[in-house]
Design a protein around this motif. Sequence first.
Motif, PDB file in Angstrom:
ATOM      1  N   GLY A   2       0.928  -1.053  -0.067  1.00  0.00           N
ATOM      2  CA  GLY A   2      -0.107   0.031   0.121  1.00  0.00           C
ATOM      3  C   GLY A   2       0.871   1.381   0.148  1.00  0.00           C
ATOM      4  O   GLY A   2       1.884   1.330  -0.024  1.00  0.00           O
ATOM      5  N   SER A   3      -0.019   2.323   0.074  1.00  0.00           N
ATOM      6  CA  SER A   3       0.893   3.561  -0.282  1.00  0.00           C
ATOM      7  C   SER A   3       1.271   3.801   1.536  1.00  0.00           C
ATOM      8  O   SER A   3       0.617   3.639   2.529  1.00  0.00           O
ATOM      9  N   LEU A   4       2.454   4.709   1.620  1.00  0.00           N
ATOM     10  CA  LEU A   4       2.863   5.027   2.849  1.00  0.00           C
ATOM     11  C   LEU A   4       3.317   4.113   3.777  1.00  0.00           C
ATOM     12  O   LEU A   4       2.735   3.980   4.916  1.00  0.00           O
ATOM     13  N   GLN A   5       3.895   2.912   3.232  1.00  0.00           N
ATOM     14  CA  GLN A   5       4.439   1.881   4.341  1.00  0.00           C
ATOM     15  C   GLN A   5       5.600   2.163   4.875  1.00  0.00           C
ATOM     16  O   GLN A   5       6.382   3.044   4.304  1.00  0.00           O
ATOM     17  N   PRO A   6       5.774   1.974   6.035  1.00  0.00           N
ATOM     18  CA  PRO A   6       6.988   1.905   6.903  1.00  0.00           C
ATOM     19  C   PRO A   6       8.151   1.189   6.427  1.00  0.00           C
ATOM     20  O   PRO A   6       7.559   0.307   5.370  1.00  0.00           O
ATOM     21  N   PRO A   7       9.437   1.270   6.671  1.00  0.00           N
ATOM     22  CA  PRO A   7      10.471   0.655   5.997  1.00  0.00           C
ATOM     23  C   PRO A   7      10.442  -0.824   6.413  1.00  0.00           C
ATOM     24  O   PRO A   7       9.844  -1.303   7.395  1.00  0.00           O
ATOM     25  N   THR A   8      10.645  -1.779   5.629  1.00  0.00           N
ATOM     26  CA  THR A   8      10.725  -3.252   5.694  1.00  0.00           C
ATOM     27  C   THR A   8      11.987  -3.651   4.983  1.00  0.00           C
ATOM     28  O   THR A   8      12.426  -2.826   4.141  1.00  0.00           O
ATOM     29  N   LEU A   9      11.756  -5.262   5.134  1.00  0.00           N
ATOM     30  CA  LEU A   9      12.993  -5.747   4.304  1.00  0.00           C
ATOM     31  C   LEU A   9      12.907  -5.585   2.638  1.00  0.00           C
ATOM     32  O   LEU A   9      13.966  -5.412   1.832  1.00  0.00           O
ATOM     33  N   ALA A  10      11.734  -5.505   2.385  1.00  0.00           N
ATOM     34  CA  ALA A  10      11.340  -5.547   0.683  1.00  0.00           C
ATOM     35  C   ALA A  10      11.575  -3.805   0.457  1.00  0.00           C
ATOM     36  O   ALA A  10      12.155  -3.375  -0.791  1.00  0.00           O
ATOM     37  N   ASN A  11      11.268  -2.884   1.126  1.00  0.00           N
ATOM     38  CA  ASN A  11      11.521  -1.437   0.863  1.00  0.00           C
ATOM     39  C   ASN A  11      11.996  -0.980   2.023  1.00  0.00           C
ATOM     40  O   ASN A  11      11.592  -0.349   2.930  1.00  0.00           O
ATOM     41  N   PRO A  12      13.392  -0.839   2.169  1.00  0.00           N
ATOM     42  CA  PRO A  12      14.213  -0.460   3.269  1.00  0.00           C
ATOM     43  C   PRO A  12      13.900   1.107   3.686  1.00  0.00           C
ATOM     44  O   PRO A  12      14.027   1.623   4.693  1.00  0.00           O
ATOM     45  N   LEU A  13      13.245   2.005   2.793  1.00  0.00           N
ATOM     46  CA  LEU A  13      12.826   3.363   3.173  1.00  0.00           C
ATOM     47  C   LEU A  13      11.534   3.476   2.966  1.00  0.00           C
ATOM     48  O   LEU A  13      11.205   4.790   2.923  1.00  0.00           O
ATOM     49  N   GLY A  14      10.912   2.441   2.940  1.00  0.00           N
ATOM     50  CA  GLY A  14       9.174   2.575   2.922  1.00  0.00           C
ATOM     51  C   GLY A  14       8.929   3.029   1.362  1.00  0.00           C
ATOM     52  O   GLY A  14       9.663   2.944   0.388  1.00  0.00           O
ATOM     53  N   THR A  15       7.622   3.556   1.478  1.00  0.00           N
ATOM     54  CA  THR A  15       7.183   3.749   0.102  1.00  0.00           C
ATOM     55  C   THR A  15       6.344   5.175   0.163  1.00  0.00           C
ATOM     56  O   THR A  15       5.805   5.805   1.251  1.00  0.00           O
ATOM     57  N   THR A  16       5.914   5.598  -1.283  1.00  0.00           N
ATOM     58  CA  THR A  16       5.380   6.933  -1.173  1.00  0.00           C
ATOM     59  C   THR A  16       3.839   6.885  -1.233  1.00  0.00           C
ATOM     60  O   THR A  16       3.372   5.733  -0.968  1.00  0.00           O
ATOM     61  N   GLU A  17       3.240   7.872  -1.266  1.00  0.00           N
ATOM     62  CA  GLU A  17       1.711   7.948  -1.228  1.00  0.00           C
ATOM     63  C   GLU A  17       1.198   7.242  -2.423  1.00  0.00           C
ATOM     64  O   GLU A  17       0.170   6.692  -2.502  1.00  0.00           O
ATOM     65  N   ALA A  18       2.118   6.948  -3.521  1.00  0.00           N
ATOM     66  CA  ALA A  18       1.688   6.373  -4.785  1.00  0.00           C
ATOM     67  C   ALA A  18       2.187   4.935  -4.840  1.00  0.00           C
ATOM     68  O   ALA A  18       2.283   4.205  -5.902  1.00  0.00           O
ATOM     69  N   ALA A  19       2.797   4.393  -3.757  1.00  0.00           N
ATOM     70  CA  ALA A  19       3.154   3.165  -3.462  1.00  0.00           C
ATOM     71  C   ALA A  19       4.436   2.642  -4.325  1.00  0.00           C
ATOM     72  O   ALA A  19       4.773   1.809  -4.504  1.00  0.00           O
ATOM     73  N   HIS A  20       5.164   3.880  -4.325  1.00  0.00           N
ATOM     74  CA  HIS A  20       6.674   3.651  -5.066  1.00  0.00           C
ATOM     75  C   HIS A  20       7.580   3.427  -4.010  1.00  0.00           C
ATOM     76  O   HIS A  20       7.331   4.262  -3.210  1.00  0.00           O
ATOM     77  N   ASP A  21       8.561   2.840  -4.151  1.00  0.00           N
ATOM     78  CA  ASP A  21       9.696   2.550  -3.266  1.00  0.00           C
ATOM     79  C   ASP A  21      10.343   3.863  -3.309  1.00  0.00           C
ATOM     80  O   ASP A  21      11.003   4.222  -4.318  1.00  0.00           O
ATOM     81  N   VAL A  22      10.493   4.269  -2.034  1.00  0.00           N
ATOM     82  CA  VAL A  22      11.345   5.606  -2.031  1.00  0.00           C
ATOM     83  C   VAL A  22      12.890   5.203  -2.482  1.00  0.00           C
ATOM     84  O   VAL A  22      13.559   6.152  -2.741  1.00  0.00           O
TER      85      VAL A  22
END
Length: 85
Positions: A2-22
């Motif tokens: 989803g959008s604005l996800q916190p950092p995870t192993l898949a997305n180390p810096l989280g995601t944006t409002e459009a669900a793009h990897d930061v």
Amino acid sequence: MGSLQPPTLANPLGTTEAAHDVLSQLLLGARIAMFVGLLGAFMVAVIGTTIGVIAGYYGGWVDEVVMRSVDILYGLPFIPFVIVL
């Protein structure tokens, strides 16, 4: 994902409002910034070396003209500071 996800192993810096990897956006922007910075540094080195070699080879009035031009360019960043003071 989803959008604005916190950092995870898949997305180390989280995601944006459009669900793009930061992180991917950061790396894409850094690639362009590094290219511009390195290109600028390379151009300054080539131009400076060329002018220095010409001034050193010919000497005399050519050297004087180059040195006075460099003195003026060194003084330019200081002029706004002096005006503010």
